[in-house]
Design an enzyme around this catalytic site. Structure first.
Site, PDB file in Angstrom:
ATOM      1  N   ASP A 168      -0.557   2.754  -3.722  1.00 59.48           N
ATOM      2  CA  ASP A 168      -0.318   3.822  -2.763  1.00 59.48           C
ATOM      3  C   ASP A 168      -1.685   4.252  -2.204  1.00 59.48           C
ATOM      4  O   ASP A 168      -2.746   3.848  -2.687  1.00 59.48           O
ATOM      5  CB  ASP A 168       0.446   5.002  -3.388  1.00 59.48           C
ATOM      6  CG  ASP A 168       1.127   5.850  -2.315  1.00 59.48           C
ATOM      7  OD1 ASP A 168       0.790   5.722  -1.126  1.00 59.48           O
ATOM      8  OD2 ASP A 168       2.010   6.665  -2.669  1.00 59.48           O
TER       9      ASP A 168
HETATM   10  C1  NOJ Z   1       1.447   7.989   0.598  1.00 61.22           C
HETATM   11  C2  NOJ Z   1       2.894   8.026   0.205  1.00 61.22           C
HETATM   12  O1  NOJ Z   1       3.014   8.386  -1.157  1.00 61.22           O
HETATM   13  C3  NOJ Z   1       3.619   6.716   0.407  1.00 61.22           C
HETATM   14  O2  NOJ Z   1       4.991   6.923   0.190  1.00 61.22           O
HETATM   15  C4  NOJ Z   1       3.357   6.173   1.779  1.00 61.22           C
HETATM   16  O3  NOJ Z   1       4.047   4.959   1.958  1.00 61.22           O
HETATM   17  C5  NOJ Z   1       1.855   5.969   1.955  1.00 61.22           C
HETATM   18  N1  NOJ Z   1       1.190   7.258   1.815  1.00 61.22           N
HETATM   19  C6  NOJ Z   1       1.506   5.349   3.293  1.00 61.22           C
HETATM   20  O4  NOJ Z   1       1.729   6.233   4.321  1.00 61.22           O
END
Ligand code: NOJ
Length: 725
Positions: free
Chosen positions: A267
């Protein structure tokens, strides 16, 4: 390009080029981006060089056909081996045509419509140049304080697994290479992100392996069984080790036990966050732990790109690990057909036709109708009587802020508001008075309150359009007090003395504590954030052109002090039995144990009567099947859809078992007076669970099978499993 050509491509790549494939950066880093170079704050401190950007394997947050064409064309000009960029974006519940939030979709119990929502989202995203969506999010959730419950399909592992599969089918279709209207899916957040302590985002998760396996893991696994191409790590710890550096989770379980060979992405920033988590001293150690754990792509931090090559050269990391990771990235590019068609679906002309077209909006409307849950309908206030004069009051009466978080391409201005929806559905404007009453979280001014009271006075029925701002749920948007904002509770209280029949329509992203709402009004319709066509869908329901059929996928707590409260809990050694009151039992002194509205609950505009469930036999053998049948009659005056739910309880397990577990459901559409039989089959594999030694087996002995309209009101019949497996 075939696998062999891919191998030879890998052979031509330098170590730096391979490592660069593992770097994912946001759009502004790339030449050709509309906001190219607008890199500020934490992005600027990334310290990546132009050469590293030009070698990067993927970009996130990018869409828009022309912009994708510009960035990809430019990228290929400078990339020595002509390796195209992978374009990834968060297309969570629609692209421009916004569908209800996933928690709302979870309440539809309609896998065909859920699949269709992902298919539509994929088509709009793909034509606008996206290759991969960071969805589905399948984290099991039990705590409505956590803002991200809006992205999940709820608290049940079985239902979440069905949705995970439906979404993956919808996004990916059957042929990612040939069908450029589809996108690869990335299931997230692996694993257990929904169990954040105290419902606070990014917080610690500490689950036993049994809890993790029994409740949390199965939906991710279901997505992978459906062919989901990618997995994203979660921000949280699992047994003391952050997921993005957790070798047991990613290598032993995901890769070895489950055999996942697709791309695993961290993430955003999660690799570098191993440092503040306190398991890596610096970026180099963070890179070492993440690559060893099996993370292929590092999203938005530079630990790999700055340190992995050195770690290989020093012998700390085997080059094989880098090769494997880079190969997985290349393989996904191959599957998506990017080597032959680097622009893939990106087509500005078609984009104008496809995105937000009427066909897609109709699909969003249909799902929104199915996602609303009627929680209360005293005195049959809903549907609205045909001749009634209606006062539509509240901050969501004319608001387009009904898309919810993760709808970054959707425009509030394009959303059908409830006011517009009611008029479009044929409500005579002469029968409608509208007042906003107050702000979402701004107290009513004297004028607003006067106007609301005047509107209510001249009406036969009051429809309150209430809720949360979209930003009150979603990532990093947790609330400790999950009631409606005070301004709206005050509005309800101010209108109450008028004694008008009142229906509250709720636009929000989480189960709320409905004190001050449910006890003050006659009817409550939970509309969630219903998306672009939300006002039209809710209007159909209010005017009786359609009947509510949604069933809660997540319990509504009686009060926040109960949280987490969920239906598939354990019994305890001292259960609270209302018919045999005792002090020393598991209970609260001040509130009931039960949620206000349980999992599976929802009303319609008619009523259903259930007969006694019957079994084909009272014993089940290991290789055999039991048939469970129940007759259901529509005892009301309108046609309606019932969701007949089947739950099981294992009376004496090897380890404690939930008081109920959903195993199946059937939908029946019945005309007034009509009776139909819901028939289920039950077989031994459905009774298996993780035993004390974590083997997946069943117990011979007594079980109860429950059939009913929700997890609370289901009638039980006993049977025996004669021999376990
Ligand atoms: C953080 C989020 O937790 C995740 O769900 C998301 O896909 C990513 N950012 C990318 O935007």
């Amino acid at each position: 390009m075939d696998r062999q050509q891919l191998q030879s491509l890998l052979g031509q790549m330098t170590l730096d080029e391979k490592v660069a494939q593992l770097l994912q950066l946001a759009t502004p880093f790339f030449e050709g981006a509309d906001d190219a170079g607008m890199i500020t704050g934490p992005m600027a401190s990334l310290g990546v060089t132009e050469r590293e950007v030009r070698g990067a394997g993927s970009v996130l947050g990018l869409s828009g056909a022309q912009q994708v064409i510009d960035i990809q064309t430019n990228h290929l000009k400078f990339n020595r081996l002509g390796i195209p960029l992978l374009v990834m974006s968060d297309i969570v519940h629609g692209f421009k045509t916004i569908f209800p939030i996933p928690l709302a979709i979870g309440c539809s119990w309609d896998m065909a419509l859920a699949e269709r929502s992902a298919e539509v989202a994929a088509r709009e995203a793909a034509v606008s140049g996206v290759h991969v969506t960071f969805a589905p999010m399948v984290d099991l959730v039990r705590d409505p304080r956590w803002g991200r419950v809006m992205e999940s399909t709820g608290e049940d592992p079985y239902l979440n697994g069905l949705y995970a599969r439906a979404f993956v089918r919808g996004f990916q279709g059957k042929d990612l290479t040939g069908d450029t209207d589809r996108v690869a899916a990335c299931v997230k957040h692996f694993a257990g992100y929904g169990a954040a302590e105290a419902g606070r985002d990014y917080n610690t998760v500490d689950l036993s392996e049994r809890q993790l396996r029994e409740f949390y893991l199965s939906a991710y696994k279901a997505a992978l069984d459906e062919g989901c191409e990618m997995v994203m790590t979660s921000f949280n710890t699992i047994d003391g080790i952050p997921a993005s550096g957790n070798r047991w989770l990613m290598r032993t379980l995901l890769r070895e036990e489950w055999g996942f060979d697709g791309v695993l992405i961290s993430d955003w920033g999660a690799v570098k966050e191993l440092i503040p988590h306190g398991v890596a001293a610096d970026e180099s150690e963070a890179a070492l732990k993440a690559i060893r754990a099996g993370v292929d792509i590092e999203m938005m931090t530079p630990c790999y790109v700055h340190h992995l090559a050195d770690l290989v050269r020093s012998g700390a990391v085997e080059e094989r690990l880098v090769d494997e990771a880079a190969m997985r990235v290349l393989e996904l590019k191959r599957k998506l057909g990017l080597f032959e068609r680097p622009l893939r679906g990106a087509d500005p002309e078609r984009e104008r036709e496809v995105v937000f077209c009427e066909e897609h909006r109709a699909a969003a409307r249909a799902l929104a109708v199915k996602s609303c849950v009627l929680l209360q309908n005293d005195n049959d206030v809903l549907p609205l009587a045909p001749a009634a004069k209606v006062a539509l009051i509240g901050p969501f009466a004319g608001s387009g802020d009904i898309l919810g978080a993760w709808s970054w391409q959707g425009a509030k201005e394009d959303a059908v508001t409830l006011h517009d929806g009611l008029l479009a559905a044929g409500l005579d404007p002469a029968r409608l008075v509208v007042a906003d009453g107050c702000g979402v979280d701004a107290a009513a001014t004297a004028e607003q309150l006067d106007a609301a009271l005047a509107a209510a006075r001249e009406a036969d029925v009051v429809v309150l359009a209430l809720g949360e701002h979209a930003w009150m749920s979603g990532e990093a948007s947790c609330r400790a007090d999950i009631r409606l904002p005070e301004a709206q509770l005050a509005l309800i209280a101010a209108l109450k003395p008028l004694g008008k029949p009142t229906a509250a329509i709720l636009f929000n992203g989480r189960p709320l504590d409905l004190h001050g709402v449910a006890d003050q009004v006659d009817a409550v319709l939970e509309a969630w954030f219903p998306g672009s066509e939300g006002g039209a869908a809710v209007a159909e329901l209010l005017l009786g052109k359609a009947s509510p059929s949604g069933r809660l996928a997540m319990s509504f707590p009686y009060a926040v002090g109960q949280v987490p409260v969920y239906y598939n809990a354990y019994n305890t050694g001292r259960p609270n039995v209302p018919t045999a009151p005792d002090h020393y039992v598991s209970k609260y002194l001040d509130i009931p144990n039960e949620p206000l509205y349980p999992f599976g609950y929802g009303l319609g505009y008619t009523t259903f009567a259930y007969g006694e469930p019957t079994l084909s036999a009272n014993e089940l053998t290991a290789g055999g099947e039991l048939t469970v049948s129940v007759r259901v009659t529509n005892t009301g005056r309108r046609i309606g859809e019932e969701t007949v739910q089947l739950y099981v309880r294992d009376i004496a397990g090897d380890v404690v078992r939930p008081v109920k577990e959903l195993k199946d459901y059937r939908k029946l559409v019945l005309a007034p007076g009509e009776t139909a039989e819901a028939v289920f089959t039950l077989a031994e594999p459905q009774l298996r669970y993780y035993h004390a030694n974590l083997t997946w087996t069943s117990d011979p002995g007594e079980f109860v099978v429950f059939v009913g309209p929700n997890s609370r009101d289901a009638a039980g019949v006993r049977f025996r499993l004669t021999a376990a497996v």
